[in-house]
Every structure is written in C-alpha cells, then in structure tokens.
Design a protein around this motif. Structure first.
Motif, PDB file in Angstrom:
ATOM      1  N   SER A  68       4.245   4.041 -10.609  1.00 43.35           N
ATOM      2  CA  SER A  68       4.016   5.174  -9.717  1.00 43.35           C
ATOM      3  C   SER A  68       2.549   5.555  -9.795  1.00 43.35           C
ATOM      4  CB  SER A  68       4.852   6.382 -10.138  1.00 43.35           C
ATOM      5  OG  SER A  68       6.222   6.096 -10.043  1.00 43.35           O
ATOM      6  N   PHE A  69       1.938   5.825  -8.634  1.00 47.02           N
ATOM      7  CA  PHE A  69       0.531   6.204  -8.653  1.00 47.02           C
ATOM      8  C   PHE A  69       0.174   7.050  -7.443  1.00 47.02           C
ATOM      9  CE2 PHE A  69       0.898   2.194  -6.474  1.00 47.02           C
ATOM     10  CZ  PHE A  69      -0.016   2.235  -5.431  1.00 47.02           C
ATOM     11  N   VAL A  70      -0.901   7.839  -7.603  1.00 42.44           N
ATOM     12  CA  VAL A  70      -1.438   8.625  -6.501  1.00 42.44           C
ATOM     13  C   VAL A  70      -2.317   7.677  -5.696  1.00 42.44           C
ATOM     14  CG1 VAL A  70      -2.839  10.608  -5.806  1.00 42.44           C
ATOM     15  CG2 VAL A  70      -1.399  10.747  -7.860  1.00 42.44           C
ATOM     16  N   ARG A  71      -1.873   7.378  -4.483  1.00 44.24           N
ATOM     17  CA  ARG A  71      -2.578   6.426  -3.627  1.00 44.24           C
ATOM     18  C   ARG A  71      -3.725   7.082  -2.863  1.00 44.24           C
ATOM     19  NH1 ARG A  71       1.094   4.382   0.721  1.00 44.24           N
ATOM     20  NH2 ARG A  71       0.201   6.094   1.880  1.00 44.24           N
ATOM     21  N   GLU A  72      -3.472   8.302  -2.348  1.00 37.91           N
ATOM     22  CA  GLU A  72      -4.533   8.994  -1.606  1.00 37.91           C
ATOM     23  C   GLU A  72      -4.268  10.479  -1.560  1.00 37.91           C
ATOM     24  OE1 GLU A  72      -4.335   9.128   3.092  1.00 37.91           O
ATOM     25  OE2 GLU A  72      -3.537   7.195   2.426  1.00 37.91           O
ATOM     26  N   LYS A  73      -5.358  11.207  -1.332  1.00 37.93           N
ATOM     27  CA  LYS A  73      -5.283  12.648  -1.114  1.00 37.93           C
ATOM     28  C   LYS A  73      -5.837  12.893   0.278  1.00 37.93           C
ATOM     29  CE  LYS A  73      -6.946  17.068  -2.894  1.00 37.93           C
ATOM     30  NZ  LYS A  73      -7.782  17.733  -3.903  1.00 37.93           N
ATOM     31  N   ASN A  74      -5.121  13.705   1.082  1.00 37.92           N
ATOM     32  CA  ASN A  74      -5.613  14.033   2.418  1.00 37.92           C
ATOM     33  C   ASN A  74      -5.465  15.538   2.649  1.00 37.92           C
ATOM     34  OD1 ASN A  74      -2.932  14.540   3.284  1.00 37.92           O
ATOM     35  ND2 ASN A  74      -2.668  12.422   3.952  1.00 37.92           N
ATOM     36  N   ALA A  75      -5.680  15.974   3.866  1.00 41.69           N
ATOM     37  CA  ALA A  75      -5.634  17.409   4.175  1.00 41.69           C
ATOM     38  C   ALA A  75      -4.256  18.010   3.910  1.00 41.69           C
ATOM     39  CB  ALA A  75      -6.047  17.649   5.626  1.00 41.69           C
ATOM     40  N   LYS A  76      -3.185  17.225   4.092  1.00 42.63           N
ATOM     41  CA  LYS A  76      -1.825  17.736   3.882  1.00 42.63           C
ATOM     42  C   LYS A  76      -1.424  17.741   2.413  1.00 42.63           C
ATOM     43  CE  LYS A  76       0.271  16.366   8.273  1.00 42.63           C
ATOM     44  NZ  LYS A  76       1.326  15.545   8.869  1.00 42.63           N
ATOM     45  N   GLY A  77      -1.868  16.732   1.686  1.00 39.77           N
ATOM     46  CA  GLY A  77      -1.437  16.649   0.299  1.00 39.77           C
ATOM     47  C   GLY A  77      -1.733  15.301  -0.323  1.00 39.77           C
ATOM     48  N   TYR A  78      -0.764  14.807  -1.094  1.00 33.98           N
ATOM     49  CA  TYR A  78      -0.931  13.584  -1.864  1.00 33.98           C
ATOM     50  C   TYR A  78       0.101  12.535  -1.432  1.00 33.98           C
ATOM     51  CZ  TYR A  78      -3.447  16.723  -4.989  1.00 33.98           C
ATOM     52  OH  TYR A  78      -4.313  17.635  -5.512  1.00 33.98           O
ATOM     53  N   TRP A  79      -0.375  11.310  -1.220  1.00 35.55           N
ATOM     54  CA  TRP A  79       0.542  10.193  -1.023  1.00 35.55           C
ATOM     55  C   TRP A  79       0.781   9.557  -2.387  1.00 35.55           C
ATOM     56  CZ3 TRP A  79       3.744   8.756   2.637  1.00 35.55           C
ATOM     57  CH2 TRP A  79       3.524   9.185   3.948  1.00 35.55           C
ATOM     58  N   ILE A  80       2.044   9.578  -2.802  1.00 37.89           N
ATOM     59  CA  ILE A  80       2.469   8.948  -4.046  1.00 37.89           C
ATOM     60  C   ILE A  80       3.169   7.651  -3.667  1.00 37.89           C
ATOM     61  CG2 ILE A  80       3.876   9.202  -6.130  1.00 37.89           C
ATOM     62  CD1 ILE A  80       1.619  11.366  -5.715  1.00 37.89           C
ATOM     63  N   GLN A  81       2.854   6.579  -4.380  1.00 38.13           N
ATOM     64  CA  GLN A  81       3.522   5.308  -4.124  1.00 38.13           C
ATOM     65  C   GLN A  81       4.229   4.864  -5.385  1.00 38.13           C
ATOM     66  OE1 GLN A  81       1.335   2.365  -1.919  1.00 38.13           O
ATOM     67  NE2 GLN A  81       2.347   0.683  -3.002  1.00 38.13           N
ATOM     68  N   GLN A  82       5.451   4.367  -5.207  1.00 39.85           N
ATOM     69  CA  GLN A  82       6.222   3.792  -6.300  1.00 39.85           C
ATOM     70  C   GLN A  82       6.524   2.352  -5.933  1.00 39.85           C
ATOM     71  OE1 GLN A  82       9.673   6.351  -6.564  1.00 39.85           O
ATOM     72  NE2 GLN A  82       8.739   7.515  -8.200  1.00 39.85           N
ATOM     73  N   ASP A  83       6.102   1.438  -6.777  1.00 41.55           N
ATOM     74  CA  ASP A  83       6.428   0.029  -6.598  1.00 41.55           C
ATOM     75  C   ASP A  83       7.455  -0.329  -7.651  1.00 41.55           C
ATOM     76  OD1 ASP A  83       4.604  -0.343  -4.492  1.00 41.55           O
ATOM     77  OD2 ASP A  83       2.960  -0.628  -5.923  1.00 41.55           O
ATOM     78  N   MET A  84       8.637  -0.717  -7.179  1.00 46.78           N
ATOM     79  CA  MET A  84       9.721  -1.071  -8.092  1.00 46.78           C
ATOM     80  C   MET A  84      10.010  -2.553  -7.992  1.00 46.78           C
ATOM     81  SD  MET A  84      12.370   2.101  -7.695  1.00 46.78           S
ATOM     82  CE  MET A  84      13.357   1.520  -9.060  1.00 46.78           C
ATOM     83  N   ASN A  85      10.291  -3.161  -9.140  1.00 41.19           N
ATOM     84  CA  ASN A  85      10.722  -4.553  -9.191  1.00 41.19           C
ATOM     85  C   ASN A  85      12.001  -4.586 -10.009  1.00 41.19           C
ATOM     86  OD1 ASN A  85      11.195  -7.242  -9.587  1.00 41.19           O
ATOM     87  ND2 ASN A  85       9.108  -7.745 -10.219  1.00 41.19           N
ATOM     88  N   MET A  86      13.105  -4.816  -9.329  1.00 41.67           N
ATOM     89  CA  MET A  86      14.411  -4.818  -9.995  1.00 41.67           C
ATOM     90  C   MET A  86      14.981  -6.233 -10.097  1.00 41.67           C
ATOM     91  SD  MET A  86      14.650  -1.794 -11.010  1.00 41.67           S
ATOM     92  CE  MET A  86      16.282  -1.865 -11.715  1.00 41.67           C
ATOM     93  N   GLY A  87      14.100  -7.202 -10.307  1.00 43.24           N
ATOM     94  CA  GLY A  87      14.530  -8.578 -10.533  1.00 43.24           C
ATOM     95  C   GLY A  87      15.366  -9.109  -9.391  1.00 43.24           C
ATOM     96  N   PRO A  88      16.603  -9.538  -9.682  1.00 44.53           N
ATOM     97  CA  PRO A  88      17.442 -10.150  -8.642  1.00 44.53           C
ATOM     98  C   PRO A  88      17.822  -9.199  -7.503  1.00 44.53           C
ATOM     99  CG  PRO A  88      18.700  -9.791 -10.649  1.00 44.53           C
ATOM    100  CD  PRO A  88      17.273  -9.494 -10.975  1.00 44.53           C
ATOM    101  N   MET A  89      17.673  -7.883  -7.725  1.00 42.09           N
ATOM    102  CA  MET A  89      17.988  -6.917  -6.668  1.00 42.09           C
ATOM    103  C   MET A  89      16.795  -6.685  -5.750  1.00 42.09           C
ATOM    104  SD  MET A  89      20.510  -4.212  -8.449  1.00 42.09           S
ATOM    105  CE  MET A  89      20.946  -3.523  -6.873  1.00 42.09           C
ATOM    106  N   GLY A  90      15.647  -7.262  -6.085  1.00 40.90           N
ATOM    107  CA  GLY A  90      14.506  -7.207  -5.192  1.00 40.90           C
ATOM    108  C   GLY A  90      13.473  -6.159  -5.546  1.00 40.90           C
ATOM    109  N   LYS A  91      12.473  -6.117  -4.707  1.00 40.02           N
ATOM    110  CA  LYS A  91      11.373  -5.174  -4.863  1.00 40.02           C
ATOM    111  C   LYS A  91      11.517  -4.066  -3.838  1.00 40.02           C
ATOM    112  CE  LYS A  91       8.240  -8.551  -6.761  1.00 40.02           C
ATOM    113  NZ  LYS A  91       6.915  -9.179  -6.708  1.00 40.02           N
ATOM    114  N   GLN A  92      10.882  -2.946  -4.147  1.00 38.96           N
ATOM    115  CA  GLN A  92      10.976  -1.764  -3.308  1.00 38.96           C
ATOM    116  C   GLN A  92       9.630  -1.054  -3.310  1.00 38.96           C
ATOM    117  OE1 GLN A  92      14.162   0.435  -1.376  1.00 38.96           O
ATOM    118  NE2 GLN A  92      13.710  -1.634  -1.644  1.00 38.96           N
TER     119      GLN A  92
END
Length: 191
Positions: A68-92
């Motif tokens: 999880s990380f703060v990707r950007e800050k803009n006038a509205k707020g913060y874009w948070i991104q979560q990159d998940m890797n659940m192996g055989p269930m895939g990435k998200q």
C-alpha cells in the motif's frame, strides 16, 4: 503511548473475477475507522507521496502479499494504491481517493473498474492500548474490536498511525469468504 492522530486503514480485499468480490468482504472497515477517529478529534491527514506499508496476507490455503502506498496528492485528497498478489488467485490493483479534509472515501477502483465506495454499519466493541508483534517488529498500538452490525461478524485490528503511514494498520484478523483472513505488517516507510 501518545494520543493517536489516526488516519483510516485502507484495507480492501477484492480478488480477480468471481473468486471474491469487494461486496463480500469488509472494505467498509476503512470508512468506519475514519469516522471513529474523526469523532475522537484524532484525524490529521498529512500523508506524503511515497509513504508505504507492506503486508503478508494469509487466507488459509491462499497466501500472498500487499503493498500500500500514497501514489499522489491532489486538490481533493490522496490517491492510495494497494497492489495485492494472492498467488493462484491472481493480482489485484486497488485505488482509493481519500478526501484530505474529511477522510471520506471519494472514489474506489478495483483493477481499473469503478466501484461504489462501501457504506459502513460498524460498532467499536472494545478499544485499548496494547503491544503487538508482527514480522516488522513489536510496537505500541491501539487495539480495536469491531462488529459489523449487518452480519454480526467481528474484526480485530491493531493500528498506530504515528508510526505506520496510511492508516497505521499493523495487524488485522477479519472474517472472509473462505475463513479467517490475517494481515500482518512486514515493512513500512514514511517520507
């Protein structure tokens, strides 16, 4: 421990295709923690682009990780991104826009598809200061026992946003569609 300047825990589980949908799990926990801490006058969103936290995710037979990380800050707020890797269930890839003034979840995208931000109907049953040990170390934390009033399921979470960026989550144990979901912090970085 000092008074928490608590943010929200940005925690959304959504697996690819039809395996697990966001509506089956508890993304509303994010919104609930924002509202809970706002009522306590703890909310002070001052995240920096690049703030991050890493977690191992254990869903029983399926194990993976989340960055999880703060990707950007803009006038509205913060874009948070979560990159998940659940192996055989895939990435998200989960993207969440958080209002910088209120802590409200303004937008939610899962793998580029817009989702309705979840509504919460939760109640804190218990809270206390407590030490917690995770792969990243042993820390002072605020323990919260939270009940989803719609289905009576219980989530346990340990947070300390003074140490860990993006909500301060160190550990969470939550019900999931395949049994208990455990999330433990493995690393964090504040800019």
């Amino acid at each position: 421990m000092n008074k928490f300047s608590v943010y929200a825990f940005i925690f959304v589980f959504a697996m690819q295709d039809n395996a697990i949908s966001t509506s089956q799990l508890q993304p509303a926990l994010d919104q609930f923690i924002f509202e809970f801490v706002q009522q306590q006058n703890f909310l002070d969103l001052d995240w920096k682009v690049g703030d991050s936290a890493d977690y191992k995710v254990d869903m029983g037979m399926v194990k993976g990780d989340m960055h999880s990380f703060v990707r950007e800050k803009n006038a509205k707020g913060y874009w948070i991104q979560q990159d998940m890797n659940m192996g055989p269930m895939g990435k998200q890839k989960i993207e969440i826009l958080i209002d910088k003034d209120t802590g409200a979840m303004l937008e939610l995208l899962v793998n580029g598809q817009r989702q309705q931000p979840p509504k919460q109907n939760m109640q804190v049953l218990e809270s206390r200061e407590e030490k917690v040990t995770v792969p990243a170390g042993t820390f002072d934390s605020m323990f919260l026992k939270i009940k989803n009033k719609d289905d009576n399921k219980i989530t346990l979470t340990w947070i300390n946003p003074e140490i860990v960026p993006i909500g301060g989550m160190m550990k969470t144990i939550a019900p999931g569609p395949m049994g208990e979901v455990k999330v433990d912090m493995t690393a964090y970085k504040k800019q």
